[in-house]
Design an enzyme around this catalytic site. Structure first.
Site, PDB file in Angstrom:
ATOM      1  N   ALA A  14     -11.964   9.896  -5.892  1.00 55.78           N
ATOM      2  CA  ALA A  14     -12.893   8.834  -6.316  1.00 55.78           C
ATOM      3  C   ALA A  14     -13.963   9.398  -7.255  1.00 55.78           C
ATOM      4  O   ALA A  14     -14.351   8.747  -8.229  1.00 55.78           O
ATOM      5  CB  ALA A  14     -13.536   8.195  -5.086  1.00 55.78           C
ATOM      6  N   LYS A  46      -5.659   6.057  43.154  1.00 58.30           N
ATOM      7  CA  LYS A  46      -5.415   6.254  41.726  1.00 58.30           C
ATOM      8  C   LYS A  46      -4.432   7.423  41.623  1.00 58.30           C
ATOM      9  O   LYS A  46      -4.692   8.496  42.164  1.00 58.30           O
ATOM     10  CB  LYS A  46      -6.757   6.611  41.057  1.00 58.30           C
ATOM     11  CG  LYS A  46      -6.842   6.318  39.608  1.00 58.30           C
ATOM     12  CD  LYS A  46      -8.312   6.446  39.182  1.00 58.30           C
ATOM     13  CE  LYS A  46      -8.568   6.531  37.727  1.00 58.30           C
ATOM     14  NZ  LYS A  46      -7.645   6.000  36.786  1.00 58.30           N
ATOM     15  N   ASP A  74     -16.886  15.154  13.068  1.00 61.95           N
ATOM     16  CA  ASP A  74     -17.779  14.992  14.224  1.00 61.95           C
ATOM     17  C   ASP A  74     -18.607  13.702  14.220  1.00 61.95           C
ATOM     18  O   ASP A  74     -19.133  13.307  15.253  1.00 61.95           O
ATOM     19  CB  ASP A  74     -18.746  16.178  14.316  1.00 61.95           C
ATOM     20  CG  ASP A  74     -18.040  17.470  14.687  1.00 61.95           C
ATOM     21  OD1 ASP A  74     -16.850  17.418  15.032  1.00 61.95           O
ATOM     22  OD2 ASP A  74     -18.683  18.537  14.636  1.00 61.95           O
TER      23      ASP A  74
HETATM   24  O1  F6P Z   1     -17.765  20.529  12.519  1.00 60.45           O
HETATM   25  C1  F6P Z   1     -16.437  20.128  12.630  1.00 60.45           C
HETATM   26  C2  F6P Z   1     -15.722  20.943  13.652  1.00 60.45           C
HETATM   27  O2  F6P Z   1     -14.401  20.481  13.620  1.00 60.45           O
HETATM   28  C3  F6P Z   1     -16.277  20.928  15.056  1.00 60.45           C
HETATM   29  O3  F6P Z   1     -15.950  19.794  15.794  1.00 60.45           O
HETATM   30  C4  F6P Z   1     -15.689  22.186  15.619  1.00 60.45           C
HETATM   31  O4  F6P Z   1     -16.439  22.693  16.670  1.00 60.45           O
HETATM   32  C5  F6P Z   1     -15.745  23.123  14.450  1.00 60.45           C
HETATM   33  O5  F6P Z   1     -15.685  22.316  13.299  1.00 60.45           O
HETATM   34  C6  F6P Z   1     -14.647  24.158  14.419  1.00 60.45           C
HETATM   35  O6  F6P Z   1     -14.835  24.944  13.289  1.00 60.45           O
HETATM   36  P1  F6P Z   1     -13.840  26.068  12.792  1.00 60.45           P
HETATM   37  O7  F6P Z   1     -12.620  25.389  12.266  1.00 60.45           O
HETATM   38  O8  F6P Z   1     -14.580  26.790  11.731  1.00 60.45           O
HETATM   39  O9  F6P Z   1     -13.530  26.883  13.988  1.00 60.45           O
END
Ligand code: F6P
Length: 327
Positions: free
Chosen positions: A26, A218, A132
């Protein structure tokens, strides 16, 4: 529109996120539409330091809207944290006559952009690219929707085997500091419990709730754990629970980086396209050193300061609802 900006460099930095390619596309296509020259910086700030900068034209971003990862590659770069590293990066940008940069990444990426733009006169625009979803100023970040869909698909599969064997599964999803992925995955997959950094659920509380489920006969349970949970990751929590509650056979699955890859969902492609398009137009409108987000379906501009420092809270209504629906 101000036409001072003629040459824009775009890059991806930090953890990759599905939809980054759609955002790059984009930026390139909107820039080309406005007769700008667009450049790609490879491997984030490291590529900026090394001068790994190449022209991107319309055809270079063909056939990438559906691809996960990032064609520009990405990196986490310690050198850019130093004054010397940023000086080298500035020199590379000047050598390529770059007037402005568009940075696609998360908190760390924007912190670097903010410091750099205070030291040097090259404007930056940030696009929220992280699975995240933990950035203030945007309802959704690039990659979040794809990540939760990937996680739900995985948990659905775990549900089948958990049900067949009467097992208790602890499934760990990503989210170092925030529970957006865990909360949404938990609700979407009908989990019995969701352990997130934002709530104070203890191991005692968890065992108590699992016992109530067992009393109701459960047959299996699914607990979604955000990796940044205060009680530890899924392995640790499973071990602590197992020691005191052995009604179920207990298993652990860590979904891990599976959540970061894959073809972006349509939601992510549309979000990324809107943000990439708006980033170029924002620069041409004279906006500087801000993140472009989406809030209540409208493009939203926030300062890097706010994007970095303000906390985006989890929706408390969803947390409460998840508890009710799991009863
Ligand atoms: O910030 C995104 C993220 O995917 C987090 O959820 C995770 O803790 C981190 O990156 C993992 O990072 P890397 O791939 O550098 O280990």
């Amino acid at each position: 529109m101000s036409k001072d900006i003629k040459r824009i460099a775009v890059f991806t930095s930090g953890g990759d996120a599905p939809g980054m390619n759609a955002a790059i596309r984009a930026v390139v296509r909107t820039g080309t539409f406005h007769d700008l020259h667009i450049f790609g910086i490879y491997r984030g700030y490291q590529g900026m330091i090394n001068g790994d900068i190449r022209r991107l034209e319309t055809k270079d971003v063909g056939n990438i809207i559906h691809r996960g990862g990032t064609i520009l590659k990405t990196a986490r770069c310690d050198e850019f944290r130093t004054v010397e590293g940023r000086k080298l990066a500035y020199e590379s940008l000047i050598a390529h006559d770059i007037d402005a940069c568009i940075a696609i990444g998360g908190n760390g990426t924007f912190t670097g952009a903010k410091i750099f733009s205070e030291e040097y006169e090259i404007p930056f625009i940030g696009l929220p690219g992280t699975i995240d979803n933990d950035l203030y100023g945007t309802d959704y970040t690039i990659g979040f929707d794809t990540a939760i869909n990937t996680a739900v698909e995985a948990v659905d599969k775990i549900r089948d085997t958990a049900d067949s064997h009467n097992r208790l599964f602890f499934v760990e999803v990503m989210g170092r500091h925030a529970g957006f992925i865990a909360l949404n995955t938990g609700i979407g997959s009908g989990a019995s419990n969701i352990m997130i950094p934002e709530t104070d659920t203890t191991i005692d509380d968890l065992i108590q709730q699992l016992k109530i489920g067992a009393k109701r006969q459960k047959m299996f349970s699914l607990v979604i754990v955000a990796e940044g949970n205060k009680n530890g990751g899924a392995m640790e929590i499973a071990q602590k629970v197992k020691e005191r509650f052995d009604y179920y056979d207990t298993k652990v699955t860590i979904i891990g980086h599976l959540q970061r890859g894959g073809s972006p969902t349509c939601m992510d492609r549309v979000l990324s396209s809107r943000l990439g398009h708006s980033a170029v137009e924002a620069l041409l409108d004279g906006r500087r050193n801000i993140m472009v987000g989406l809030h209540q379906e409208k493009i939203n501009f926030v300062s890097f300061d706010d994007a970095i420092n303000k906390h985006k809270p989890l929706n408390q209504v969803l947390i409460r609802m998840a508890e009710v629906l799991a009863l």
